[in-house]
Enzyme design. Structure first.
Site, PDB file in Angstrom:
ATOM      1  N   TRP A 125       0.787  -1.168  -0.212  1.00  0.00           N
ATOM      2  CA  TRP A 125      -0.023   0.099  -0.138  1.00  0.00           C
ATOM      3  C   TRP A 125       0.922   1.065  -0.207  1.00  0.00           C
ATOM      4  CZ3 TRP A 125      -0.301   4.022   3.410  1.00  0.00           C
ATOM      5  CH2 TRP A 125      -1.275   5.009   3.272  1.00  0.00           C
TER       6      TRP A 125
ATOM      7  N   TYR B 228       0.920   3.827  -3.111  1.00  0.00           N
ATOM      8  CA  TYR B 228       0.442   5.344  -2.773  1.00  0.00           C
ATOM      9  C   TYR B 228       1.474   6.261  -3.324  1.00  0.00           C
ATOM     10  CZ  TYR B 228      -1.450   9.285  -0.242  1.00  0.00           C
ATOM     11  OH  TYR B 228      -1.695  10.456  -0.053  1.00  0.00           O
TER      12      TYR B 228
ATOM     13  N   ASP C 191      -5.932   0.093  -0.560  1.00  0.00           N
ATOM     14  CA  ASP C 191      -6.558   1.284   0.119  1.00  0.00           C
ATOM     15  C   ASP C 191      -7.781   1.244   0.679  1.00  0.00           C
ATOM     16  OD1 ASP C 191      -5.856   4.169   0.690  1.00  0.00           O
ATOM     17  OD2 ASP C 191      -7.743   4.287  -0.136  1.00  0.00           O
TER      18      ASP C 191
END
Length: 281
Positions: free
Chosen positions: A221, A225, A241
């Site tokens: 993640w 991101y 997410d």
């Protein structure tokens, strides 16, 4: 100075996102005035940039440590606000989609907001793991207050990797008031960046992702991101997410990834539309 763009610019959405992520001491967002002011790293020292967002251009004021820093700082601002984006290119891919089409129609000039400092973004993202956005801002503000440096306009520049690499992880834990594991991740990230890991758009995304995932406490993640917010990967998709998955009806990561296949090669814009509708406006 005026910074040009391809209109329209979804100003309200951009300001809402900037305000939601603004770290006290580092940046100030005045939504009513349409203005965001924040520190930006410069070659001769920290600068402060104030931008007023308009639907067809951006008014930028630069307070630089040295005039020679202007071209690099302007380039950072353009990437930060995604000013070189052509909204029509995204509309061509997402405009007829049953999920994204209405969102694109509502906000045709939505930008994927980047970041002016990859290291700052990475540390802030680590501090935001498994906590609310408000908590992440609080943790990051404590870090800046403890280890940052003065910048123009009474703001504080985010500490450089070498600064945090020289701090004992337990000192980080106490100053920021996070867990020992989180402090060790921040420290490991600082050491890696001080040793040459560069998190910025010009770097190879696969290699950057590999090096990030090798650090303790950094998982897919966080890497995904940062690919979206910092590396400039316009097809990045952080399938894990939570806000994104809720916006898609509470599906799991695998189902989210499968749904998003039809949004290639602009999945980052699809994510930003979903985030904006679910969390910012």
């Amino acid at each position: 100075m005026w910074l040009d763009l391809v209109p329209p610019f979804a100003v309200d959405a951009a300001l809402a996102a900037l305000a939601a992520h603004a770290v006290p001491g580092v940046e100030v967002v005045d939504v009513d005035a349409g203005r965001s002011t924040r520190t930006v790293p410069g070659g001769h020292g920290p600068a402060v940039v104030s931008v007023r967002l308009g639907e067809d251009r951006v008014d930028a004021h630069l307070d630089l440590a040295h005039p020679d820093d202007e071209p690099a700082v302007v380039a950072l601002v353009r990437r930060w606000l995604d000013l070189d984006h052509d909204p029509a290119a995204v509309a061509d891919v997402l405009g007829d989609d049953p999920v994204l089409g209405p969102l694109v129609a509502a906000r045709p000039g939505l930008r994927v907001l980047g970041h002016v400092d990859g290291f700052e973004a990475a540390v802030s993202t680590v501090l935001g793991q498994q906590v609310s956005l408000a908590a992440a801002r609080t943790f990051t503000a404590r870090l800046v207050a403890a280890f940052g440096t003065p910048a123009p306009g009474g703001l504080t520049a985010f500490p450089r990797p070498e600064t945090l690499a020289a701090v004992d992880p337990d000192q980080l834990r106490v100053a920021v008031r996070v867990t020992g594991a989180r402090a060790r991740t921040v420290h490991a990230l600082a050491v890696a960046c001080a040793d040459g890991l560069t998190i910025e758009p010009d770097m190879d995304p696969a290699e950057t992702r590999h090096r990030l995932l090798a650090l303790p406490g950094i998982g897919p993640w966080t890497a995904d991101y940062l690919a979206l917010r910092v590396l400039g990967d316009r097809d990045a998709f952080p399938a894990g997410d939570l806000v994104l998955r809720r916006a898609l009806g509470g599906v799991g990561a695998a189902a989210a990834r499968a749904t998003a296949e039809r949004w290639r090669p602009v999945r980052a814009y699809a994510v930003t539309h979903l985030w904006t509708a679910a969390a910012y406006l």
